[in-house]
Write an enzyme that holds these catalytic residues in place. Structure first.
Site, mmCIF file in Angstrom:
data_model
loop_
_atom_site.group_PDB
_atom_site.id
_atom_site.type_symbol
_atom_site.label_atom_id
_atom_site.label_comp_id
_atom_site.label_asym_id
_atom_site.label_seq_id
_atom_site.Cartn_x
_atom_site.Cartn_y
_atom_site.Cartn_z
ATOM 1 N N GLU A 257 -2.251 26.672 134.528
ATOM 2 C CA GLU A 257 -2.048 28.122 134.366
ATOM 3 C C GLU A 257 -0.713 28.296 133.661
ATOM 4 O O GLU A 257 0.337 28.038 134.252
ATOM 5 C CB GLU A 257 -2.035 28.828 135.730
ATOM 6 C CG GLU A 257 -3.314 28.670 136.538
ATOM 7 C CD GLU A 257 -4.519 29.320 135.889
ATOM 8 O OE1 GLU A 257 -4.358 30.100 134.928
ATOM 9 O OE2 GLU A 257 -5.646 29.041 136.331
ATOM 10 N N CYS A 291 3.562 36.095 134.188
ATOM 11 C CA CYS A 291 2.772 35.445 133.132
ATOM 12 C C CYS A 291 1.829 36.412 132.427
ATOM 13 O O CYS A 291 1.588 36.301 131.230
ATOM 14 C CB CYS A 291 1.978 34.295 133.724
ATOM 15 S SG CYS A 291 0.958 34.788 135.128
#
Ligand code: NAD
Length: 482
Positions: A257, A291
């Site tokens: 990720e 993110c």
């Protein structure tokens, strides 16, 4: 002053290996800093290769019995873990505020999310199911069963340490695997506090281990250790790419990720209030260190001026006060290295002719919410992840432009579009190159049971309860001739 408001000053943190506090073999510790003013607030063990090896050995040993634990036992442990987190939530919130400069609202959000992650993982333990399969051979009974894979290495970033340390440990544990956690060197306290929580919840020794230290020095030892069957990594695309290569070479499973440069689109027909609020939430939560942060906003030309005005005003109105005040949205940027990157992006854009509609200034270690227009491909901020409260707003003419501009990036984590036109919404959702898309909602969104993750340089594989059952168990095909 940060040091006065720190509630989490504590004795040095040792590794947690095989259910014991273990001192670093090097005898060295590193300083944990409060990002409000970089004052020291504690120390954590500086891990070495020997420490990593010891943690993996402990996890491998524990796996031999934990792999046969009953679903009801793992379910009970994870439900208990949620209860303890709920009871001790203030302690976790204090760590998140002091260690990584989380405004209290974001810290509470992490606790709430972590509770859902524990509870969803408790449910995973009963869902490790197999199949019966028809056979071409007369009298042959054919079936497939799943088994846990073994030691999972979990490597986490600084920005959402509670969410990531919980998710990357409770999902493997729910399936009967064991974990070696290497938390960010900027956020070692949460992973460590979690060890105490798991111990109280009744997790057997060696199932959850923590090694702290500098990932650049000890990460490769963890990733390539022969007993490690999978690496689940969250962090920057650069480190992710390095881990991807090592995992491919050493035959490890992986989920990655990684970073993002998420687009958010506002069409002429959007509900303007909803769009401004969505854009504010998408880029300024936790001062842009998220993110999924929407750092590129594409606005259809009919509402461009109106949007820029409303968005800039909202940005200027965000509070950068006491982190324990629920109204505070903007806290400090995590480290001097990261502050340097944010400063460079803003200064480079300004020097090359971008217009600052809001922000651009600093209040000590806090970067004030910064809105740019007139950004061009020659500017660093155009394509690179800033990981701060910095957003570029661009005019577009059509939905085709929205799709083309959104896809003009090496990242593809999350995307959002604000429109009341169902056709535009659906076209965008289907054609944008992104692992996740939200219509009339923030680009920041996550739930335990959804396929979470990105495409392109934003990641590999997906996290989520179903996805982790697939990623963290091994199929075995069995036949019985009758
Ligand atoms: P980072 O990549 O600098 O560090 C992440 C972790 O990697 C740390 O624990 C670090 O010690 C470790 N590490 C460093 N070198 C290593 C190596 N050789 N082997 C193994 N581990 C190593 O990232 P960061 O600054 O902590 O976090 C910010 C980044 O994380 C941003 O790019 C952000 O977009 C990304 N992120 C992504 C998600 C997501 O779900 N996609 C979520 C949060 C953060």
């Amino acid at each position: 002053m940060a040091s006065e408001s720190s509630k989490t000053q504590q004795s040095p943190i040792d590794h947690w290996i095989g259910g014991q506090r273990v001192k670093p073999t090097s005898g060295k510790y590193f300083t944990i800093k409060n990002p409000l003013n970089d004052s020291g607030m504690g120390e954590a063990a500086a891990g070495s290769v020997e420490d990593v090896n010891a943690a993996v050995e402990a996890a491998q040993k524990a796996f031999q019995s934990f792999r046969n634990s009953l679903p009801k036992e793992r379910e009970r442990i994870l439900c208990k873990a949620a209860e303890i987190l709920e009871r001790d939530r203030n302690e976790f919130v204090d760590i998140l505020v002091d260690e990584i400069g989380s405004p209290i609202k974001k810290a509470n959000f992490e606790v709430e999310k972590a509770l859902t992650l524990f509870r969803a993982a408790a449910g995973m333990s009963r869902n490790v199911t197999g199949k019966t399969i028809p056979s071409d051979v007369p009298g042959k009974f054919s079936m497939s069963v799943r088994a846990p894979i073994g030691v999972v290495a979990a490597i986490t970033p600084f920005n959402v340490p509670l969410i990531k340390c919980v998710r990357l440990s409770c999902n493997p544990i729910g399936l009967g695997n064991t974990v070696v956690m290497m938390p960010s060197e900027e956020a070692p306290m949460i992973a460590n506090r979690l060890a105490k929580l798991y111990e109280e919840a009744g997790l057997p020794e060696g199932v959850y281990n923590v090694v702290t230290g500098n990932g650049y020095e000890i990460g490769d030892t963890l990733t390539t250790h022969p007993h490690v069957k999978m690496v689940t990594f969250t962090g920057s695309s650069v480190v992710g790419q390095h881990i991807r290569e090592l995992c491919a070479k050493h035959g490890k499973r992986m989920t990655l990720e990684l970073g993002g440069k998420s687009p958010l689109v506002v069409m002429d027909d959007a509900d303007m209030q909803q769009a401004v609020a969505g854009a504010v939430q998408s880029i300024f939560m936790y001062q842009g260190q998220v993110c999924m942060g929407a750092s590129r906003v594409y606005v259809q030309q009919g509402v461009f001026d109106q949007f820029v005005k409303g968005f800039s005003q909202a940005a200027k109105g965000l509070q950068a006060g006491d982190l324990r005040d629920p109204a505070t949205m903007i806290g400090p940027i995590i480290s001097e290295r990261q502050r340097g990157r944010v400063r460079d992006h803003i200064e480079d854009a300004r020097d090359k002719g971008a217009k600052l509609e809001a922000g651009g200034d600093w209040d000590e270690n806090r970067c004030l919410p910064t809105v740019l227009t007139g950004v061009t491909p020659q500017m660093t901020v155009y394509a690179q992840e800033t990981f701060g409260p910095v957003v570029s707003v661009y005019p577009i003419k059509t939905i085709d432009d929205a799709i083309a501009e959104s896809n003009d990036s090496r990242f593809g984590l999350s995307a959002a579009i604000f429109t009341t036109n169902i056709n535009d919404a659906m076209r965008y959702a289907l054609e944008v190159e992104s692992g996740m898309v939200h219509v009339n909602g923030s680009s920041l969104h996550d739930e335990p049971h959804v396929p979470f993750g990105g495409v392109k340089d934003s990641g590999y594989g997906r996290e989520g309860t179903e996805e982790d059952i697939e990623a963290m168990t091994e199929w075995k095909w069995i036949t019985i001739q009758m």
